[in-house]
Design a protein around this motif. Sequence first.
Motif, mmCIF file in Angstrom:
data_model
loop_
_atom_site.group_PDB
_atom_site.id
_atom_site.type_symbol
_atom_site.label_atom_id
_atom_site.label_comp_id
_atom_site.label_asym_id
_atom_site.label_seq_id
_atom_site.Cartn_x
_atom_site.Cartn_y
_atom_site.Cartn_z
ATOM 1 N N LYS A 354 0.869 -1.179 0.000
ATOM 2 C CA LYS A 354 0.000 0.000 0.000
ATOM 3 C C LYS A 354 0.912 1.237 0.000
ATOM 4 O O LYS A 354 1.797 1.363 0.849
ATOM 5 C CB LYS A 354 -0.908 0.030 1.222
ATOM 6 N N THR A 355 0.697 2.146 -0.921
ATOM 7 C CA THR A 355 1.502 3.358 -0.983
ATOM 8 C C THR A 355 0.750 4.534 -0.369
ATOM 9 O O THR A 355 -0.466 4.488 -0.162
ATOM 10 C CB THR A 355 1.876 3.705 -2.434
ATOM 11 N N THR A 356 1.484 5.594 -0.095
ATOM 12 C CA THR A 356 0.872 6.834 0.378
ATOM 13 C C THR A 356 1.033 7.870 -0.739
ATOM 14 O O THR A 356 1.015 7.522 -1.910
ATOM 15 C CB THR A 356 1.523 7.302 1.691
ATOM 16 N N PHE A 357 1.203 9.142 -0.386
ATOM 17 C CA PHE A 357 1.300 10.186 -1.396
ATOM 18 C C PHE A 357 2.593 10.043 -2.204
ATOM 19 O O PHE A 357 3.601 9.550 -1.713
ATOM 20 C CB PHE A 357 1.249 11.579 -0.761
ATOM 21 N N ILE A 365 6.944 6.747 1.511
ATOM 22 C CA ILE A 365 6.322 6.016 2.619
ATOM 23 C C ILE A 365 5.391 4.971 2.021
ATOM 24 O O ILE A 365 4.601 5.266 1.122
ATOM 25 C CB ILE A 365 5.495 6.971 3.510
ATOM 26 N N TRP A 366 5.486 3.748 2.535
ATOM 27 C CA TRP A 366 4.616 2.670 2.060
ATOM 28 C C TRP A 366 4.497 1.609 3.151
ATOM 29 O O TRP A 366 5.125 1.725 4.215
ATOM 30 C CB TRP A 366 5.176 2.052 0.770
ATOM 31 N N ALA A 367 3.702 0.584 2.869
ATOM 32 C CA ALA A 367 3.491 -0.475 3.865
ATOM 33 C C ALA A 367 3.049 -1.753 3.159
ATOM 34 O O ALA A 367 2.529 -1.706 2.042
ATOM 35 C CB ALA A 367 2.431 -0.053 4.876
ATOM 36 N N PRO A 368 3.245 -2.906 3.793
ATOM 37 C CA PRO A 368 2.679 -4.147 3.252
ATOM 38 C C PRO A 368 1.154 -4.085 3.305
ATOM 39 O O PRO A 368 0.574 -3.478 4.211
ATOM 40 C CB PRO A 368 3.214 -5.235 4.198
ATOM 41 N N ASP A 369 0.504 -4.686 2.351
ATOM 42 C CA ASP A 369 -0.959 -4.688 2.316
ATOM 43 C C ASP A 369 -1.516 -5.569 3.433
ATOM 44 O O ASP A 369 -0.962 -6.629 3.746
ATOM 45 C CB ASP A 369 -1.449 -5.196 0.959
ATOM 46 N N ALA A 370 -2.592 -5.100 4.052
ATOM 47 C CA ALA A 370 -3.296 -5.876 5.083
ATOM 48 C C ALA A 370 -4.676 -5.251 5.264
ATOM 49 O O ALA A 370 -4.972 -4.180 4.742
ATOM 50 C CB ALA A 370 -2.508 -5.875 6.392
ATOM 51 N N LYS A 371 -5.520 -5.929 6.047
ATOM 52 C CA LYS A 371 -6.911 -5.494 6.183
ATOM 53 C C LYS A 371 -7.113 -4.452 7.273
ATOM 54 O O LYS A 371 -8.079 -3.686 7.215
ATOM 55 C CB LYS A 371 -7.801 -6.713 6.463
ATOM 56 N N THR A 372 -6.244 -4.424 8.288
ATOM 57 C CA THR A 372 -6.405 -3.472 9.386
ATOM 58 C C THR A 372 -5.096 -2.728 9.613
ATOM 59 O O THR A 372 -4.018 -3.199 9.228
ATOM 60 C CB THR A 372 -6.793 -4.185 10.694
ATOM 61 N N THR A 373 -5.200 -1.569 10.274
ATOM 62 C CA THR A 373 -3.985 -0.798 10.545
ATOM 63 C C THR A 373 -3.083 -1.518 11.557
ATOM 64 O O THR A 373 -1.862 -1.396 11.484
ATOM 65 C CB THR A 373 -4.338 0.601 11.061
ATOM 66 N N GLN A 374 -3.678 -2.256 12.479
ATOM 67 C CA GLN A 374 -2.853 -3.030 13.405
ATOM 68 C C GLN A 374 -2.032 -4.073 12.661
ATOM 69 O O GLN A 374 -0.829 -4.240 12.914
ATOM 70 C CB GLN A 374 -3.733 -3.711 14.459
ATOM 71 N N GLU A 375 -2.664 -4.750 11.720
ATOM 72 C CA GLU A 375 -1.958 -5.775 10.953
ATOM 73 C C GLU A 375 -0.903 -5.138 10.045
ATOM 74 O O GLU A 375 0.191 -5.678 9.885
ATOM 75 C CB GLU A 375 -2.950 -6.584 10.118
ATOM 76 N N ILE A 376 -1.219 -3.997 9.477
ATOM 77 C CA ILE A 376 -0.229 -3.289 8.652
ATOM 78 C C ILE A 376 0.998 -2.943 9.494
ATOM 79 O O ILE A 376 2.146 -3.130 9.059
ATOM 80 C CB ILE A 376 -0.847 -2.013 8.038
ATOM 81 N N CYS A 407 -5.043 8.460 2.001
ATOM 82 C CA CYS A 407 -4.384 7.647 0.969
ATOM 83 C C CYS A 407 -5.133 6.352 0.683
ATOM 84 O O CYS A 407 -5.204 5.909 -0.470
ATOM 85 C CB CYS A 407 -2.956 7.329 1.405
ATOM 86 N N TRP A 408 -5.694 5.737 1.723
ATOM 87 C CA TRP A 408 -6.226 4.374 1.566
ATOM 88 C C TRP A 408 -7.753 4.310 1.608
ATOM 89 O O TRP A 408 -8.332 3.252 1.308
ATOM 90 C CB TRP A 408 -5.645 3.471 2.657
ATOM 91 N N GLY A 409 -8.397 5.376 1.994
ATOM 92 C CA GLY A 409 -9.860 5.384 2.017
ATOM 93 C C GLY A 409 -10.449 4.284 2.886
ATOM 94 O O GLY A 409 -9.953 4.006 3.984
ATOM 95 N N ASP A 410 -11.493 3.619 2.365
ATOM 96 C CA ASP A 410 -12.183 2.587 3.139
ATOM 97 C C ASP A 410 -11.651 1.187 2.839
ATOM 98 O O ASP A 410 -12.296 0.188 3.160
ATOM 99 C CB ASP A 410 -13.690 2.639 2.882
ATOM 100 N N SER A 411 -10.454 1.099 2.237
ATOM 101 C CA SER A 411 -9.876 -0.218 1.939
ATOM 102 C C SER A 411 -9.247 -0.854 3.168
ATOM 103 O O SER A 411 -8.816 -2.012 3.115
ATOM 104 C CB SER A 411 -8.824 -0.097 0.835
ATOM 105 N N VAL A 412 -9.204 -0.113 4.273
ATOM 106 C CA VAL A 412 -8.546 -0.583 5.490
ATOM 107 C C VAL A 412 -9.465 -0.314 6.679
ATOM 108 O O VAL A 412 -10.180 0.695 6.728
ATOM 109 C CB VAL A 412 -7.198 0.157 5.694
ATOM 110 N N GLU A 413 -9.431 -1.225 7.657
ATOM 111 C CA GLU A 413 -10.107 -0.979 8.930
ATOM 112 C C GLU A 413 -9.117 -0.259 9.849
ATOM 113 O O GLU A 413 -8.019 -0.740 10.103
ATOM 114 C CB GLU A 413 -10.546 -2.297 9.573
ATOM 115 N N TYR A 414 -9.514 0.897 10.370
ATOM 116 C CA TYR A 414 -8.620 1.710 11.184
ATOM 117 C C TYR A 414 -8.864 1.396 12.657
ATOM 118 O O TYR A 414 -9.747 1.968 13.294
ATOM 119 C CB TYR A 414 -8.843 3.194 10.872
ATOM 120 N N ASN A 415 -8.067 0.489 13.179
ATOM 121 C CA ASN A 415 -8.275 0.015 14.551
ATOM 122 C C ASN A 415 -7.074 0.318 15.456
ATOM 123 O O ASN A 415 -6.788 -0.403 16.405
ATOM 124 C CB ASN A 415 -8.593 -1.477 14.562
ATOM 125 N N SER A 416 -6.344 1.398 15.142
ATOM 126 C CA SER A 416 -5.223 1.829 15.976
ATOM 127 C C SER A 416 -5.121 3.342 15.883
ATOM 128 O O SER A 416 -5.736 3.968 15.016
ATOM 129 C CB SER A 416 -3.914 1.175 15.509
#
Length: 449
Positions: A354-357, A365-376, A407-416
């Motif tokens: 998952k990329t950012t701006f 800045i980037w991150a491995p793809d995952a379903k939640t921010t905790q998992e990311i 950057c990611w919209g609703d593609s991720v659950e924001y749990n952190s």
Amino acid sequence: MVLEVKSLGLLEESLEVLEQSFQGMPAFEAKALGDRERDILLQVAERMQDNYPYPHPLYAGQMLKPPHPIARLAYMLSMWVNPNNHALDGGRASSALEKEAVAEIAEMFGWDKFLGHLTGGGTMANMEALWVSGRLHPGKRILASSMAHYTHGRISEVLQLPFTAVAADDQARMDMAALENELKKGDVGTVVVTLGTTGVGSVDPLHKVLELKKLYDFRVHVDSAYGGYFGLVDNLDDNAAIAYSKLDQVDSIVIDPHKHGLQPYGCGCILFSDASVGRFYKHDSPYTYFSSDDMHLGEITLECSRAGASAVALWATQKLLPLNRGGEFANGLADGRKAALELHKQLQDDPKYKTTFEPELDILIWAPDAKTTQEISQKSQALFDLAEKNHLHLALLELPLNLAKACWGDSVEYNSETVSCLRSTLMKPEHLEWIADIKRIMDESLAEI
């Protein structure tokens, strides 16, 4: 080899030339080094092995750029004299070199009249800028973006000036609506504009801040400690390009030659467009300013003793690599930006990440793809650790959730509260040729998670 050592022969040749300045003096030779010194130096070398491989292109983490060989050699050469640029009797030659080198930096920003000097680094340079601001606007607030370096809030506290962090927009730049809301309160003395935030490399819209200056009374200080040299390159986006084009209209600028300027630590620089602010530095010393009627650098600095070696190294580097658009130095900066854009594109096209701006300078800045921010966050930490084992050195960044959502919209659950992402500063020109290796190691490391 990773460490460049072939240039040491040039140092010996240069020392022979320096030695000629002492001809005619009574013979004197310092005690030669022996086995004890050799043993200690080898111990130092062994202890220094506990480092990351900063000079190597696979070091793609923090903003650590190796000094140019000529900067190292010029610095070492000057250390046989060990000049102090506080006063001319401690560093006549190195003070002259500092004035010339600083004038070249000022010219890069479009200034031919200014007051400026080198400092031990960006923190001290920014302190001087805010100190002068406080003298001109006593008790008034300092504003800086929430993405600006933490040093501005800390310095304001030291100077006992009120400080407010202004919200950033979804591109990690200072939000202009939030800034104007603060300006309307009528108690702002200085707005700090960051051209190249150290976290994500964002460029505040200086041109828009200058438009607000026409409506409100405040100073504009630019902290370009990290990004100051990028005005020389020709591959910036529109926001950054226009921001850099307005640098000749600000009140003060900080730049760190020990970042992109290929210098050893520590080498910062502060510039004021109005030379009359030198009156605030005025002081007297009973023993340091007797050797010349010319201005001593110590008369326009808050620091006292400063390494003349920094000025010698900077002067030599700028003679080899002039600060010209389209020159070798500028092209090296442009290659770092190309590397960041290329890696960003490859990550953007790869569903495993998952990329950012998009990078504005050479930080991404980037991150491995995952379903939640905790998992990311967990996967980012794991990838950071595994990449290091595979000789790729990255960095981590805690990204605020508002920027992650932008950057990611609703593609991720924001749990952190924040999300850990990976961060790379691709500031070596060689990084452009190593993108394939960097991406390969990242993919191989991610596959192990």
